[in-house]
Scaffold this motif. Structure first.
Motif, PDB file in Angstrom:
ATOM      1  N   TYR A 102       0.699  -1.217  -0.138  1.00 33.56           N
ATOM      2  CA  TYR A 102       0.103  -0.006   0.084  1.00 33.56           C
ATOM      3  C   TYR A 102       0.857   1.238  -0.101  1.00 33.56           C
ATOM      4  CZ  TYR A 102      -4.180  -2.626   0.553  1.00 33.56           C
ATOM      5  OH  TYR A 102      -5.162  -3.566   0.236  1.00 33.56           O
ATOM      6  N   ASP A 105       2.765   2.440   3.275  1.00 31.27           N
ATOM      7  CA  ASP A 105       3.341   1.403   4.268  1.00 31.27           C
ATOM      8  C   ASP A 105       4.334   1.998   4.583  1.00 31.27           C
ATOM      9  OD1 ASP A 105       3.586  -1.423   4.598  1.00 31.27           O
ATOM     10  OD2 ASP A 105       5.357  -1.113   4.010  1.00 31.27           O
ATOM     11  N   ARG A 192      -7.617   9.125  -0.741  1.00 34.79           N
ATOM     12  CA  ARG A 192      -7.738   7.948   0.071  1.00 34.79           C
ATOM     13  C   ARG A 192      -9.078   7.877   0.702  1.00 34.79           C
ATOM     14  NH1 ARG A 192      -2.808   6.802  -1.884  1.00 34.79           N
ATOM     15  NH2 ARG A 192      -1.051   7.920  -0.935  1.00 34.79           N
ATOM     16  N   SER A 196      -9.890   2.658  -1.285  1.00 34.00           N
ATOM     17  CA  SER A 196      -8.081   2.634  -1.617  1.00 34.00           C
ATOM     18  C   SER A 196      -7.635   1.343  -1.291  1.00 34.00           C
ATOM     19  CB  SER A 196      -7.430   3.715  -0.908  1.00 34.00           C
ATOM     20  OG  SER A 196      -7.985   4.954  -1.454  1.00 34.00           O
ATOM     21  N   TRP A 197      -8.151   0.518   0.119  1.00 34.70           N
ATOM     22  CA  TRP A 197      -7.872  -0.696   0.601  1.00 34.70           C
ATOM     23  C   TRP A 197      -8.207  -1.751  -0.940  1.00 34.70           C
ATOM     24  CZ3 TRP A 197      -4.706  -1.245   4.264  1.00 34.70           C
ATOM     25  CH2 TRP A 197      -4.700  -0.139   5.322  1.00 34.70           C
ATOM     26  N   ASP A 200      -5.417  -1.553  -4.673  1.00 29.29           N
ATOM     27  CA  ASP A 200      -3.930  -1.617  -4.629  1.00 29.29           C
ATOM     28  C   ASP A 200      -3.290  -2.396  -5.885  1.00 29.29           C
ATOM     29  OD1 ASP A 200      -1.532  -1.409  -3.110  1.00 29.29           O
ATOM     30  OD2 ASP A 200      -1.667  -3.455  -2.432  1.00 29.29           O
ATOM     31  N   ARG A 205      -0.026   5.652  -8.432  1.00 36.82           N
ATOM     32  CA  ARG A 205      -1.124   6.236  -7.655  1.00 36.82           C
ATOM     33  C   ARG A 205      -1.419   7.889  -7.976  1.00 36.82           C
ATOM     34  NH1 ARG A 205      -1.881   1.474  -4.575  1.00 36.82           N
ATOM     35  NH2 ARG A 205      -0.560  -0.040  -5.664  1.00 36.82           N
ATOM     36  N   SER A 409      -6.366  -6.178  -3.445  1.00 37.54           N
ATOM     37  CA  SER A 409      -5.813  -5.841  -2.139  1.00 37.54           C
ATOM     38  C   SER A 409      -4.812  -6.546  -1.703  1.00 37.54           C
ATOM     39  CB  SER A 409      -7.134  -6.434  -0.889  1.00 37.54           C
ATOM     40  OG  SER A 409      -7.205  -7.851  -1.061  1.00 37.54           O
ATOM     41  N   GLY A 411      -1.433  -5.840  -0.987  1.00 40.50           N
ATOM     42  CA  GLY A 411      -0.664  -5.569   0.303  1.00 40.50           C
ATOM     43  C   GLY A 411      -1.255  -6.105   1.282  1.00 40.50           C
ATOM     44  N   SER A 412      -2.689  -6.455   1.459  1.00 39.74           N
ATOM     45  CA  SER A 412      -3.197  -6.898   2.621  1.00 39.74           C
ATOM     46  C   SER A 412      -2.804  -8.641   3.027  1.00 39.74           C
ATOM     47  CB  SER A 412      -4.655  -6.879   2.632  1.00 39.74           C
ATOM     48  OG  SER A 412      -5.270  -7.741   1.474  1.00 39.74           O
TER      49      SER A 412
END
Length: 1018
Positions: A102, A105, A192, A196-197, A200, A205, A409, A411-412
């Motif tokens: 993200y 981060d 944001r 935004s979650w 990714d 961006r 998502s 980066g999650s």
């Protein structure tokens, strides 16, 4: 309409992702007359708001101008911004490129659904407009086709609505707020949000209003939503047309709908008139025998819909293009119109090097033609729905589409490559279901009428879970005529039913074969493969060869189509293509945005040469007497193509012929050809066979080559060639050895341990003497695979050689000087380079390498030297015309090609090894007067060769092209062998074994140097 006071809390509230946003609907166009509709004119009931808007930028919500939307707030002194466009590309904020992580981060420790507060840029937009005459006293709506990532809308100081989902339209009803005269539209865009979650993706961006904005009105009776299903029966010949429409407006009286089906020539085939009440109508018609739609033959019909009120007046006219086709899973294979389909695809970001994702119609027209011209038949809209025009072009030109919803998502759940889903979203979290499902609905409802879309995709790289499984089931229920794709189940087989096909990323050919050998339940596609970062796409043939071997292998999608690089100026005002980090953006993933088979400024990279050849549907295999034509098309024969063939001797054309060919789809034909008697003339011959368009297509002119094949053969000399004869003068001095003959002189240095001078007439050819070379400037794939760490000793070996011996041998018609070299990498590694000078001034250079076990693989085995940069004109008899490597040479052809040396290195984002040619028979390097040097190899033992203004070491240490030195030399690198470039991925996949150079392999190669005097070869 919901009356709510707007709140910044919505930005991080999972349950609020739309306020007053209208329900999604089909993207059909509508008019007041059928003539306008059939002509496809701009819609008169739309009024564009693109152009200049007043603008204010704030780095975070706390610093924004909060009351800007009020009528009493004067924005006249604000800056101007262009819509559509990104905020960060118009002078505010900073573009940031990240791949999986993200963008915050390490800067903010938030976890979803919370969002960073300190760095959440806000763009405040204002547009003043007058309502067009044809919209007065009518309902008025506004459509935002794309806003990243969340936005609030006011009109005349009154709150209108709120929306998230950057890549599908958000539309609002303006009717309660419209006034006579000037109207003040105010839009507040936040970079944001909770959305935004879910966004990714591997891209730059940005934020802002980056797609079209327009007002629209509707007639008194309006088809709000239209669903057209043009299906085929079990014989795939008879069509069934189904139309469902949802009407809004005054429906107290009966409404009449007339539906006509017209063919591409405008002939009416069907007509049905229905009277209905209640706002919904469903019509099913038997269309009889129809022409099916496919990418090979994208035949489109027109569904013409006329809506009349109870007085019989025409109030709305619609023309929706439709293609009759049937896509289904049958016997564990994906079938289109009854035939097994193979996707020869590419992933495509919407991108423009100046405008980011705010791409234009011209960009899309260039792209669609580029796909068709290079035999690419499919696109995955990575990783979000595209502009409507793109789907219309795919319908018209013929491209299969995987339409992907706006969900990633990454980066999650994946950190630095490791799968770690401890806080993965959306996963099984029910609170994320609606915000995710909303994105699926918005895509499907808008795009459902496009025949080019065969597959819905549930997004990208978001792991797995109940939420995405529910999305896939929604797709199946809402649209049973398409299949559903999702790759993430590879990481969690509990949710295997999410995808109708097995889809993996960057599985190597052996892994794919392992899957296919186990009698799987699902066919296989590579939704991403051949990571085309920098100098890549080596080994593509290993994937395409699976198409014939395994029916359940149904193709793949190269990553990716276009480099995501932005035009920027360095400190000296030089414009260049910038990548992550060039804007001081941190965190960043630097050069990982450069994975295209097309450069960011829309010019095909040399990689496209290989793609076009290996993706061609028709294969050609010429021989001396016939050309075998293998038509792997599913639906189209070769009637529209002309078979052309040419005979070359030593690269020069000696004969050309052409003929028609009749090869039905899925069949082979053997076409006899008659070549002239070459009268026993010795030499190397090559037959080129091509299929070209007889007539112009939408995407290419008549004569354009769509398929190619070649055959090379030799006619040996009956008697041995005479060796040059003449006198040579040998002078062995204390330090140097000189050899002279008529019109030339050669000097060898005992001290330097190499050839130091080669003069033809008064011209000195050697600017820097020849030396063994074991290192190439690392490619992006080399870096990802750790070549520098594993094989870096060969770098120093190229710089730290030691000459340990010299041999001099004089014969009647030649002199040989040989040098023995040892290297720091190992005292046992030995290279001998022997220069044999003949009386005609030619020099044979023979290199012998003796290796040793337990050393890393060699990147290259070569001899490299420099000429003055004046020798900039090159002519090749080699494999070309574009660069090629031992694992990327299928698309190259043997011929004579010319190019200036300055143009030979490829324009990859980071300077690296490029410009190589395999199968080199000869190369000449000349100056403006046509004099220079020729390098020649035996046709039975051709070489690899690279010409460049830069050394491997200069390239190695430059991160941008503008960091390279000014051009002073032409660097010649003659290689016995260079390792392949690879391409399975760019973060660890090695080059395939057969394209490596083991250190313990004993090798020898040779070439000849001779002068070129502008008229004759000396």
């Amino acid at each position: 309409m919901t009356t709510m006071k707007p709140s910044l809390e919505w930005l991080s509230n999972l349950s609020v992702f739309k306020v007053n946003r209208l329900d999604p609907h089909s993207d059909h166009r509508y008019y007041t007359t059928m003539e306008e509709a059939e002509a496809g004119l701009p819609m008169p009931m739309r009024h564009g708001l693109n152009g200049s808007w007043k603008f204010s930028y704030a780095v975070n919500p706390a610093s924004r101008i909060e009351p800007f939307y009020r009528l009493d707030y004067n924005c006249a002194g604000w800056d101007d911004i262009q819509v559509p466009g990104h905020i960060q590309l118009q002078g505010w904020g900073t573009p940031q490129y990240v791949n999986t992580m993200y963008p915050w981060d390490g800067l903010d420790g938030v976890r979803p659904p919370a969002i960073p507060q300190e760095h959440n840029p806000v763009g405040s937009y204002v547009k003043t407009f007058e309502l067009p005459e044809n919209m007065k006293n009518r309902p008025v709506y506004i459509s935002f086709q794309g806003v990243e990532s969340a936005f609030y809308v006011w009109l005349n100081g009154e709150f209108v609505g709120y929306g998230e989902d950057s890549f599908t339209p958000s539309e609002f009803d303006l009717s309660p707020h419209i006034r006579e005269g000037a109207n003040k539209m105010a839009v507040e865009v936040y970079q944001r949000s909770t959305g935004s979650w879910l966004e990714d993706q591997d891209f730059w961006r940005f934020s802002g209003i980056f797609r079209d904005v327009y007002l629209y009105t509707v007639p008194e009776l309006h088809v709000r939503d239209l669903r057209i299903r043009a299906e085929l029966d079990d014989t795939y010949t008879l069509g069934m047309l189904k139309a469902e429409l949802e009407l809004i407006g005054d429906q107290t009286a009966a409404v009449t709908a007339k539906l006509e089906l017209k063919d591409a020539e405008g002939r009416t085939l069907l007509s049905e008139t229905s009277e209905f009440r209640g706002g919904k109508l469903s019509v099913s018609l038997e269309a009889g025998e129809v022409k099916p739609w496919s990418a090979e033959h994208p035949y489109l019909y027109a569904v013409c819909l006329s809506i009349r009120n109870d007085k019989g007046d025409l109030v709305e006219a619609i023309v929706q293009k439709a293609g009759f086709r049937r896509f289904e899973m049958k016997d564990k294979l994906m079938h289109l119109n009854g035939k097994r389909i193979v996707f020869k695809g590419v992933n495509r970001h919407e991108f423009n090097c100046r405008r980011g994702r705010a791409i234009t119609k011209q960009d899309m027209l260039w792209d669609i033609a580029a796909l068709k011209r290079n035999n690419i038949n499919a696109v995955r809209t990575s990783h979000y729905p595209n502009q409507t025009l793109w789907y219309e072009l795919c319908d018209e030109y013929g491209i299969y589409v995987i339409d992907e919803m706006n969900l990633e998502s990454h980066g999650s759940w994946q950190k630095m490559g490791a799968v770690e889903p401890s806080w993965n979203i959306p996963g099984d979290k029910p609170e994320w279901q609606e915000i995710v499902m909303d994105r699926a609905r918005s895509m499907l409802e808008r795009d459902k009428n496009h025949p080019s879309i065969l597959i819905w995709s549930c997004g990208n790289e978001s792991y797995a879970g109940e939420v995405i499984l529910n999305v896939s089931n929604y797709f199946r229920e809402a649209d049973p005529g398409r299949l559903v794709h999702y790759e993430g189940v590879f990481h969690n087989r509990k949710f295997n039913d999410t995808s109708d096909m097995e889809s993996r990323m960057y599985a190597k050919p052996a892994d794919i074969e392992l899957y296919l050998e186990r009698n799987p339940d699902k066919p296989y596609i590579s939704c991403e493969y051949m990571h085309a970062m920098g100098n890549s796409v080596g080994g593509l043939h290993k994937y395409t060869e699976l198409e014939r071997k395994y029916p359940m292998y149904q193709g793949g999608f190269i990553w990716d189509y276009i480099d995501q690089a932005l035009l920027k100026k360095n400190r000296y005002g030089q414009e260049y293509l910038a990548y992550g980090g060039d804007y001081d953006d941190r965190p960043t993933d630097y050069t990982f945005c450069g994975n295209g088979i097309v450069y960011a400024d829309r010019e095909a990279t040399p990689k496209m040469q290989e793609v076009k050849f290996l993706y061609q549907n028709i294969k050609l295999e010429p021989t001396l007497t016939a050309i075998k034509v293998m038509n792997e098309n599913l639906f189209v024969g070769t009637d529209g193509l002309l078979l052309e063939y040419r005979l070359y001797r030593e690269g020069k054309e000696v004969y050309t012929g052409q003929t028609n060919v009749a090869a039905a789809p899925q069949s082979e034909a053997l076409v006899p050809i008659e070549l002239p008697d070459v009268n026993g003339q010795s030499g190397e011959y090559c037959i080129h066979a091509s299929l070209t368009l007889k007539e112009a297509a939408l995407w290419a002119e008549a004569g354009f080559e769509v398929a190619f094949g070649q055959f090379v053969f030799m006619i040996e000399e009956k008697s041995a060639r005479e060796q040059p004869s003449g006198k040579l003068k040998l002078v062995e001095g204390d330090v140097n050895i000189g050899v002279t003959g008529e019109g030339f002189s050669v000097l060898f240095s005992k001290q330097a341990g190499t050839l130091v001078s080669l003069r033809y007439g008064s011209r000195e050819m050697i600017a820097a003497p020849p030396a063994p070379l074991f290192w190439r400037a690392t490619t992006d794939n080399d870096k990802g695979a750790g070549l520098g760490f594993k094989s870096g000793a060969w770098y120093s070996a190229s710089l730290t050689r030691k000459c340990v011996g010299l041999q001099l041998k004089e014969e009647a018609d030649r002199v040989t000087v040989a040098f023995d070299y040892r290297f720091s990498i190992s005292t046992e590694v030995a290279v001998n380079i022997a220069y044999t000078v003949f009386s005609d001034g030619s020099i044979r250079v023979r290199t012998h390498y003796k290796g040793v076990a337990d050393l890393p693989n060699l990147p290259i085995l070569a001899v490299s030297f420099k000429l003055p940069a004046d020798y900039n004109d090159s002519e090749w008899y080699a494999m070309g015309p574009e660069e090629n490597y031992i694992d990327r040479a299928h698309g190259a052809r043997l011929g004579i090609f010319q190019r200036q040396v300055i143009d030979l290195p490829s324009r990859y984002l980071v300077p690296q090894e490029s410009g190589n040619r395999t199968g080199v028979r000869r190369v000449s390097l000349t100056n403006g007067r046509g004099v220079g040097l020729e390098i020649k190899a035996n046709p039975s033992a051709p070489l690899e060769l690279n010409l460049s203004p830069y050394t491997a070491f200069e390239l190695e240490h430059a991160d941008h092209a503008w960091e390279l030195p000014n051009v002073h030399y032409t660097v010649v690198t003659v290689a016995g062998r260079q390792m392949g470039v690879g391409g399975d991925d760019s973060w660890g996949a090695p080059v395939h074994d057969e394209y490596l150079i083991p250190a313990d392999k004993e090798m020898e190669f040779e070439f000849y140097l001779s002068g070129v005097d502008g008229r004759n070869e000396a």
